[in-house]
Write a protein that holds these residues in place. Structure first.
Motif, mmCIF file in Angstrom:
data_model
loop_
_atom_site.group_PDB
_atom_site.id
_atom_site.type_symbol
_atom_site.label_atom_id
_atom_site.label_comp_id
_atom_site.label_asym_id
_atom_site.label_seq_id
_atom_site.Cartn_x
_atom_site.Cartn_y
_atom_site.Cartn_z
ATOM 1 N N GLN A 41 0.826 -1.206 0.000
ATOM 2 C CA GLN A 41 0.000 0.000 0.000
ATOM 3 C C GLN A 41 0.862 1.259 0.000
ATOM 4 N N PHE B 135 -9.089 3.836 1.110
ATOM 5 C CA PHE B 135 -7.766 4.187 0.605
ATOM 6 C C PHE B 135 -7.669 5.672 0.284
ATOM 7 N N THR C 281 -2.340 7.460 3.584
ATOM 8 C CA THR C 281 -1.340 6.417 3.363
ATOM 9 C C THR C 281 0.053 6.941 3.698
ATOM 10 N N ALA D 149 -4.789 -1.749 0.101
ATOM 11 C CA ALA D 149 -3.599 -2.012 -0.712
ATOM 12 C C ALA D 149 -3.997 -2.456 -2.117
#
Length: 322
Positions: free
Chosen positions: A214, A284, A289, A303
């Motif tokens: 990720q 996400f 991240t 991911a």
């Protein structure tokens, strides 16, 4: 007194019904197409070969008025109480003249769509743009070039974002394999470095290294955009201030393949600021991240979504760059 011969009016009425039914059958595809498909397909036409032949330019002007005329003609015919042979012959000639043309037109429309949607949409029941706009803009699910048709259909059939995340969770191995296939096929010389790092993401996921996969996907996405867009263009697709101003990504600002590829990029760049006390999102995101490494943000689903997105963007540039 001789009985007068009464004409058999039932025969004319029966002929009228049959002719009208044939007329309806030949014209209904056009009516339904104009109502259900025309709003989205008219934009798709802009990138088709037919557009270069000026068909797309004329379709938006010709089809709606023609549909209106056909509809009015049908209503007029249905309101008639008598029907003579000349009118019957007219309708029959219309049926013969137009039915083959509609068939050819709709075959061409199918070809237009295949030129817009990549191979991973083959066999998918294609919705109108509005029907899956939310998946692209609000949920950030990449749908161009990856994943495969079965996964796309399952995502479209799912009724909630949570269900779609479960689809990705259940089918993650197949999705990763789809991404690997697409990345292997990237041929442009300027993208070979990005291709290699994308395949590193694939390898990490296959080997169970979810967090590194990720992290690499998020940073690779940023690198690709900075390398292949000038600063103004990059900011246009990454400046996501929806939380502040309520302005969403506008698909109409881009050609359709670019719009479908870049909408999830915009979604992935939703503003996140630790200093403002923003809660760490579970979906996400490029910013969390990088700036909020945590169990909330880092997951196998995220991911895989990051890999889908970066694969889609790499392939987009591979197709677009000379």
């Amino acid at each position: 007194m001789n009985d007068e011969q009464v004409p058999d009016e039932g025969s004319d009425d029966e002929d009228l019904d049959k002719a009208l039914e044939r007329f309806r059958i030949s014209m209904d595809p056009l009516i339904k197409w104009q109502q259900n498909v025309f709003p989205s397909i008219s934009r798709m036409l802009q990138e088709s070969a037919a557009f270069r032949l000026n068909l797309a330019k004329n379709f938006p002007k010709i089809v709606p008025p023609l549909v209106t005329e056909v509809t009015q003609f049908q209503k007029q015919l249905q309101g008639m109480s008598t029907f003579n042979s000349s009118l019957r012959a007219l309708i029959e000639s219309v049926n013969r003249a137009y039915a083959p043309q509609w068939e050819g037109i709709f075959e061409s429309i199918s070809d237009f769509q295949s030129r817009i949607f990549p191979e991973n949409w083959e066999g998918v029941i294609r919705p109108g743009v509005d029907e899956f706009e939310s998946l692209l803009i609000d949920e950030g699910i990449a749908l161009m070039w990856v994943p495969g048709p079965k996964v796309i259909q399952a995502l479209l059939d799912a009724s909630t974002p949570a269900e779609r995340r479960r689809v990705i969770s259940r089918r993650w191995k197949g999705i990763v394999a789809d991404c690997e296939t697409v990345l292997i096929d990237v041929t442009h010389p300027r993208l070979q470095g990005s291709r290699k790092f994308g395949l590193d993401c694939v390898r990490a996921l296959k080997e169970g290294h979810t967090a590194p996969a990720q992290a690499l996907a998020g940073n690779l996405l940023d690198s690709i955009l900075r390398t292949n867009f000038d600063n103004a263009a990059r900011l246009e697709v990454t400046r996501n201030n929806f939380k502040k101003n309520g302005v969403r990504f506008n698909l109409d600002d881009y050609k359709i393949r670019a719009a479908f590829t870049l909408a999830p990029v915009w979604c992935a760049h939703a503003k996140y600021r630790t200093e403002d006390g923003d809660p760490i999102p579970r979906t996400f995101g490029r910013h969390p991240t990088t700036h909020a490494v945590s169990r909330a943000q880092y997951s196998r689903i995220n991911a895989v979504m990051g890999l889908m997105l970066v694969t889609s963007v790499i392939k987009f540039f591979d197709m677009e760059m000379e």
